[in-house]
Design an enzyme around this catalytic site. Structure first.
Site, PDB file in Angstrom:
ATOM      1  CE  LYS A   1      68.648  27.134  75.458  1.00  0.00           C
ATOM      2  NZ  LYS A   1      69.998  27.666  75.133  1.00  0.00           N
TER       3      LYS A   1
ATOM      4  NE  ARG B   1      71.399  23.530  75.193  1.00  0.00           N
ATOM      5  CZ  ARG B   1      70.294  22.859  74.864  1.00  0.00           C
ATOM      6  NH1 ARG B   1      69.963  21.749  75.506  1.00  0.00           N
ATOM      7  NH2 ARG B   1      69.520  23.317  73.910  1.00  0.00           N
TER       8      ARG B   1
ATOM      9  N   GLY C   1      71.938  38.227  72.337  1.00  0.00           N
ATOM     10  CA  GLY C   1      72.927  39.139  72.916  1.00  0.00           C
ATOM     11  C   GLY C   1      73.637  38.495  74.089  1.00  0.00           C
TER      12      GLY C   1
ATOM     13  CG  MET D   1      78.476  32.564  75.605  1.00  0.00           C
ATOM     14  SD  MET D   1      79.318  31.566  76.808  1.00  0.00           S
ATOM     15  CE  MET D   1      78.310  30.098  76.759  1.00  0.00           C
TER      16      MET D   1
ATOM     17  NE  ARG E   1      62.092  28.718  71.644  1.00  0.00           N
ATOM     18  CZ  ARG E   1      63.225  29.275  71.271  1.00  0.00           C
ATOM     19  NH1 ARG E   1      63.995  29.858  72.162  1.00  0.00           N
ATOM     20  NH2 ARG E   1      63.586  29.271  70.023  1.00  0.00           N
TER      21      ARG E   1
ATOM     22  CG  HIS F   1      64.207  61.015  65.089  1.00  0.00           C
ATOM     23  ND1 HIS F   1      63.668  61.315  63.865  1.00  0.00           N
ATOM     24  CD2 HIS F   1      63.822  62.008  65.925  1.00  0.00           C
ATOM     25  CE1 HIS F   1      62.990  62.450  63.951  1.00  0.00           C
ATOM     26  NE2 HIS F   1      63.072  62.887  65.192  1.00  0.00           N
TER      27      HIS F   1
ATOM     28  NE  ARG G   1      38.256  69.072  73.939  1.00  0.00           N
ATOM     29  CZ  ARG G   1      39.470  68.643  73.552  1.00  0.00           C
ATOM     30  NH1 ARG G   1      40.218  67.933  74.388  1.00  0.00           N
ATOM     31  NH2 ARG G   1      39.902  68.881  72.344  1.00  0.00           N
TER      32      ARG G   1
ATOM     33  CB  SER H   1      36.376  62.484  80.409  1.00  0.00           C
ATOM     34  OG  SER H   1      37.080  61.845  79.370  1.00  0.00           O
TER      35      SER H   1
ATOM     36  CB  THR I   1      45.788  60.084  79.828  1.00  0.00           C
ATOM     37  OG1 THR I   1      45.254  59.567  78.606  1.00  0.00           O
ATOM     38  CG2 THR I   1      45.006  59.532  80.990  1.00  0.00           C
TER      39      THR I   1
ATOM     40  CG  ASP J   1      46.337  68.729  77.547  1.00  0.00           C
ATOM     41  OD1 ASP J   1      47.432  69.257  77.289  1.00  0.00           O
ATOM     42  OD2 ASP J   1      45.299  68.966  76.913  1.00  0.00           O
TER      43      ASP J   1
ATOM     44  CB  CYS K   1      38.648  61.123  76.227  1.00  0.00           C
ATOM     45  SG  CYS K   1      39.136  62.693  76.944  1.00  0.00           S
TER      46      CYS K   1
ATOM     47  CE1 TYR L   1      34.476  57.511  78.357  1.00  0.00           C
ATOM     48  CE2 TYR L   1      32.961  57.465  80.218  1.00  0.00           C
ATOM     49  CZ  TYR L   1      33.715  58.183  79.306  1.00  0.00           C
ATOM     50  OH  TYR L   1      33.728  59.545  79.333  1.00  0.00           O
TER      51      TYR L   1
HETATM   52  P1  ADP Z   1      70.267  28.457  71.621  1.00  0.00           P
HETATM   53  O1  ADP Z   1      69.641  29.029  72.820  1.00  0.00           O
HETATM   54  O2  ADP Z   1      71.079  29.419  70.829  1.00  0.00           O
HETATM   55  O3  ADP Z   1      69.296  27.653  70.796  1.00  0.00           O
HETATM   56  P2  ADP Z   1      71.229  25.942  72.576  1.00  0.00           P
HETATM   57  O4  ADP Z   1      71.729  25.813  73.963  1.00  0.00           O
HETATM   58  O5  ADP Z   1      69.883  25.431  72.345  1.00  0.00           O
HETATM   59  O6  ADP Z   1      71.372  27.437  72.152  1.00  0.00           O
HETATM   60  O7  ADP Z   1      72.292  25.191  71.668  1.00  0.00           O
HETATM   61  C1  ADP Z   1      72.705  25.523  70.367  1.00  0.00           C
HETATM   62  C2  ADP Z   1      72.630  24.309  69.463  1.00  0.00           C
HETATM   63  O8  ADP Z   1      73.390  23.230  70.017  1.00  0.00           O
HETATM   64  C3  ADP Z   1      71.230  23.799  69.329  1.00  0.00           C
HETATM   65  O9  ADP Z   1      71.025  23.379  68.018  1.00  0.00           O
HETATM   66  C4  ADP Z   1      71.175  22.635  70.267  1.00  0.00           C
HETATM   67  O10 ADP Z   1      70.233  21.706  69.868  1.00  0.00           O
HETATM   68  C5  ADP Z   1      72.587  22.091  70.191  1.00  0.00           C
HETATM   69  N1  ADP Z   1      72.950  21.421  71.439  1.00  0.00           N
HETATM   70  C6  ADP Z   1      72.951  21.950  72.675  1.00  0.00           C
HETATM   71  N2  ADP Z   1      73.293  21.047  73.601  1.00  0.00           N
HETATM   72  C7  ADP Z   1      73.552  19.900  72.939  1.00  0.00           C
HETATM   73  C8  ADP Z   1      73.925  18.582  73.331  1.00  0.00           C
HETATM   74  N3  ADP Z   1      74.123  18.284  74.623  1.00  0.00           N
HETATM   75  N4  ADP Z   1      74.081  17.669  72.387  1.00  0.00           N
HETATM   76  C9  ADP Z   1      73.884  17.970  71.091  1.00  0.00           C
HETATM   77  N5  ADP Z   1      73.509  19.170  70.630  1.00  0.00           N
HETATM   78  C10 ADP Z   1      73.334  20.145  71.559  1.00  0.00           C
HETATM   79 MG    MG Z   2      43.398  68.365  76.761  1.00  0.00          MG
HETATM   80 MG    MG Z   3      68.306  26.235  71.204  1.00  0.00          MG
END
Ligand code: ADP
Ligand code: MG
Ligand code: MG
Length: 909
Positions: free
Chosen positions: A28, A97, A106, A108, A341, A460, A640, A791, A794, A796, A859, A879
């Protein structure tokens, strides 16, 4: 000596970074910097590096230098913005952020509106001229802060918000006015006090610091760790933290927030794709609290911002030379970019986009090849549900995790026993369980597909289904599986009972009631030669696949062969691009009606009896080989010699014992059954995998291997006489020492010479060995003296290096190993480079040192696994060989390996 006083830099202004600094600034942060430097409208801010996070996690406290650096950058930001963080009459607000190198659920995520306090809310109201907005922003801050920084449950806030709406008779948060929002903020503060025993911090700088720490700490949160283990992301990367000045999409109807893609991530089509939400702050779009409108609507709402956004999207695509996804906010008619991104996409879009970008002149073919992968190609090769006909959302009853791809339709069954019973009578079944365990194996094998309501990608069910190549959807949590009553309850209240038809899509995780029509993959139609890439009806996807495959074939160094045992598989493999057969197993040639001959061979008491049995087998084997050599005419075919233990060809020990016992009770004993039972007892082994098999059989059962060699040689001679070009290679399995090979080789050469004399032809057969035992790998230099080729077996080799019996361990403890992160992936799926791979590498070097022209291949099933193919390219094999269906994947990955390889090795001819 380096001067340690030279301080490491922990904070980068957005103007200082760039997109290549993802390791240091996180994805980011690096992309925010890149956009800033492209001159795009990004709210000013700075990034705290992953190095600072690592230092914090190592010492348990923020490095002293960090505080000073943050102060300096905050100062600069405040000067630029003309206001101070939390300033009472006109507060600067920021978002904190998280952002690691790889995006990671997972962890924050984000706290918005940092800097607001009791003192500065009126200032914000005054500046914006909107009191409701100010209180709304404050209550959002307390809510997000409580939830993510103070570890409170988000539900208590949600409940209080609901309560406020109810009190007012309001349906949406936009119906709450300034006074309501103020009361809500007060209520939220009380909740913080009640739940955490402390007040919501009023000092803006303290808010910011606590949020930064919370981001750092979240790197080691349980869910984040688990995710990293599963995705094989190293634990020591750390996360960066971005401090970004706030812009407000919730300032009225001329404000809003949205997400956009520069192309359709589902198809790759260029166009306007995204969602927009008026009068809302960032997280509202994804939270789905109000209905968004399509991005195209923005043109009507705010044409200036819309046009600017489209211009920016074009700039980004040209700059990143790829599909980008974007977060933006409009504050009172002014557009701001908040994130971009290189975007995720479907497999089909990946191929399409890669060739489109080549046509646009943005990337070259090598880059296009690097941008797709074998897993995506494999996904495109599964049959799929016909989107037009039935896979509509109305029939969808659940949505779980796409654990093993494919489309499967069958009758619902709720236990393994029924699955086996029904499938034996020709029914297609879907095995439905809450979760599976080793007792379900038979049922899983019998089923078309597996559906569970619990467990994730390493459960599983998921692991075993992938190993079996079965379609599987797991963790469909909203479905309630009642195994006692044998039914499945859907959230809508419908019930699927045993015997009802159900359809599951292992590529999307969707579950449908009834039978959804399945259509063949157009990509397979193309590989099969039933559709031509140039034809009118060939769609863009097929053309893209065709172009990228052609390029991969042009640049790859590895050849690709097939594991195929009969002419039909060989022919298909050839259509799929196989350049020969790397493994033809001969054991199936001992089954069916030929079993009786094998029994006679095993029971033979005299040389004459044995020879008679072998003589009976010879012409049948020869016939099989003739067909195979014909299907692969002009290309190498590695045959074989017999590998599995002989008892596999005899009746089951219990069945036979019962038969004999019953017969004896009737005083009607069958002489042959008695002898057979004795033989079964004699050949019974505790560990058949480590017993009398492979070359060992050839050495103790006289005439067995020479019969097979004769069948191969005579088949080759027959093909030659018919004007064909057979290229047989004879392969000896399970060799551990060169002496074994020498003995078999001497015998084989005698037989071949004999056949050549009889048919007056030079057959040019080669003789080599599998390297599938650690001892063979360790003595490869000696073994190469007697082998024309190696050959690597992998499968066994993995079993013997780890002392794992695959059939036992995959079903019993692999799930636990994957969950504990001992493996990122099963060593039977992707080659264990450090262990098994090291033996392969060593054997390649030693073998070539003895015999520079030694031909080297693999193989095991790893020959069709993308990661493993790269490894085999790197160690310099000639190969890989894999199942016919995996051949396109191996071709593509061999091409990708070559396209990413910087060392210049000559390609074999
Ligand atoms: P995530 O990785 O979960 O997308 P972000 O850091 O991008 O988290 O932020 C969550 C939301 O808050 C996004 O929609 C982002 O565009 C918005 N946001 C983050 N920073 C700002 C900011 N400085 N002003 C306005 N909106 C923001
Ligand atoms: Mg074998
Ligand atoms: Mg975002």
């Amino acid at each position: 000596m380096p001067d340690h006083a030279v301080q490491q830099k922990f904070v980068y202004d957005f103007t200082e970074g760039n997109k290549d600094l993802k390791g240091l600034l996180g994805g980011k942060g690096a992309n925010l910097a890149e956009m800033t430097n492209l001159g795009l409208p990004v709210p000013p801010g700075f990034t705290i590096t992953t190095e600072a996070c690592k230092a914090y996690l190592a010492d348990g406290e923020t490095p002293p230098a960090l505080r000073d650096e943050v102060s300096a950058h905050l100062d600069a930001l405040e000067r630029k913005m003309g206001k101070r963080l939390g300033q009472a009459d006109d507060p600067l607000l920021v978002s904190v952020r998280s952002g690691a190198k790889f995006s990671m659920p997972g962890m924050m995520d984000t706290v918005l509106n940092i800097g607001l306090s009791d003192e500065s809310v009126p200032g914000l109201a005054q500046q914006s001229g909107d009191e409701r907005f100010a209180w709304d922003s404050y209550r959002r801050l307390i809510q997000m802060f409580g939830d993510t920084v103070l570890g409170m449950s988000g539900e208590v806030f949600a409940a209080a918000l609901e309560e406020a709406k109810r009190a007012k008779g309001a349906t949406s948060d936009v119906d709450l006015d300034a006074a309501d929002m103020q009361r809500l903020a007060e209520r939220f503060k009380e909740l913080v006090r009640e739940e955490t025993g402390r007040d919501f911090p009023q000092d803006p700088r303290e808010q910011m610091e606590l949020a930064v720490r919370a981001v750092f700490d979240s790197w080691n949160g349980e869910r984040a760790r688990l995710y990293r283990r599963q995705e094989r992301i190293p634990h020591d990367l750390g996360t960066a933290v971005n401090i970004c000045s706030m812009v407000f999409g919730n300032l009225g109807p001329d404000s809003g927030t949205g997400v956009a893609f520069t192309r359709d991530p589902a198809t790759g089509q260029q166009g306007v794709y995204g969602d927009y939400l008026q009068n809302a702050q960032g997280e509202d779009v994804v939270a789905g609290i109000r209905n968004t409108v399509q991005l195209a609507e923005l043109e009507r709402l705010d044409k200036t911002s819309y046009d600017e956004l489209l211009r920016i999207m074009e700039t980004l695509e040209t700059h990143y030379r790829d599909l980008c996804d974007i977060e933006f906010t409009i504050e009172r008619g002014r557009l701001w970019m908040l994130q971009t991104r290189v975007g995720k996409r479907t497999a089909a879009a990946a191929f399409r986009i890669a060739t489109q970008l080549v046509d646009q002149g943005l990337i070259d073919e090598a880059e296009a090849l690097r941008r797709v992968n074998g897993n995506q190609l494999a996904q495109l090769m599964f049959p799929r549900f016909d989107g037009d006909l039935g896979a509509d959302e109305n029939r969808r009853i659940g949505w779980g995790i796409a654990a093993s791809p494919g489309a499967a339709v069958g009758k619902a069954v709720f236990d393994s026993y029924t699955a086996v019973k029904w499938s034996r009578s020709g029914e297609r079944v879907i095995l439905i369980r809450r979760e599976t365990n080793p007792d379900d194996l038979d049922g899983m094998l019998a089923a078309e597909g597996i559906l569970t309501s619990r467990g994730g990608k390493t459960s599983h069910a998921a692991v075993v289904a992938r190993g079996m190549g079965k379609t599987c959807v797991c963790g469909a949590e909203e479905l309630e599986v009642d195994t006692k009553r044998r039914c499945l309850k859907t959230p809508r209240g419908t019930e699927i009972e045993e015997g009802d038809l159900i359809s599951i899509d292992g590529s999307t995780g969707k579950v449908y009631e009834g039978e959804v029509p399945v259509v063949p993959s157009p990509v397979v139609e193309y590989f099969e030669g039933r559709m031509h890439a140039g034809a009118d009806d060939a769609d863009e996807l097929v053309q893209s696949v065709h172009r990228i495959m052609a390029y991969a074939d042009r640049v790859r160094r590895l050849r690709v062969r097939a594991n195929a045992d009969n002419a039909e598989d060989a022919a298909r493999a050839r259509r799929f691009g196989a350049q020969g057969i790397g493994l033809c197993r001969t054991e199936h040639m001992f089954l069916g009606e030929r079993r009786e001959l094998v029994e006679r061979l095993i029971l033979a008491e005299t040389d004459a009896e044995r020879e008679a049995a072998l003589k009976g087998l010879l012409p049948k084997q020869q016939g099989d080989f003739v067909e195979l050599f014909e299907a692969m005419d002009g290309l190498p075919v590695t045959v074989r010699l017999l590998d599995p233990p002989l008892h596999e060809f005899l009746p089951d020990i219990t069945e036979l014992s019962v038969r004999v016992a019953l017969a004896e009770a009737r005083k009607d004993a069958n002489e042959n059954d008695l002898r057979l039972l004795q033989a079964v007892h004699r050949l019974h082994e505790q560990n058949p995998m480590l017993g009398l098999r492979g070359v060992r059989l050839g050495l103790v059962v006289p005439g067995l291997f020479t019969m097979q060699v004769r069948a191969i040689a005579q088949a080759a001679a027959e093909r030659r006489a018919a004007g064909g070009d057979p290229r047989a290679e004879i392969m000896i399995p399970l060799v551990g020492t060169v002496q074994e090979l020498e003995i078999v080789r001497d015998d084989a050469e005698e037989v071949i010479a004999d056949v050549e004399r009889q048919h007056d032809v030079e057959l040019k057969l080669t003789l080599g060995t599998m390297i599938e035992l650690p001892r063979a790998a360790l003595t490869a230099g000696q073994i190469a003296e007697s082998a024309d080729f190696f050959s690597f077996g992998t499968n066994d080799l993995t079993q013997t290096v780890w002392a794992f019996s695959r059939d036992d361990v995959e079903a019993s403890f692999f799930t636990a190993y994957l969950e504990k992160g001992i493996f990122g992936v099963s060593p039977f799926e992707t080659i264990d480079k450090d262990g098994v791979g090291a033996l392969v590498r060593g054997a390649v070097e030693a073998g070539r040192a003895t015999r520079p022209d030694l031909k080297l291949g693999v193989c095991g099933e790893h020959g069709g696994d993308p990661d493993s193919v790269h490894f085999f390219h790197e160690v310099g094999l000639d190969y890989v060989s894999c199942s016919p269906f995996r051949i396109p994947v191996a071709r593509l990955e061999a091409g990708r390996a070559a396209a990413s390889d910087t060392t210049d090795r000559p390609r074999p001819d």
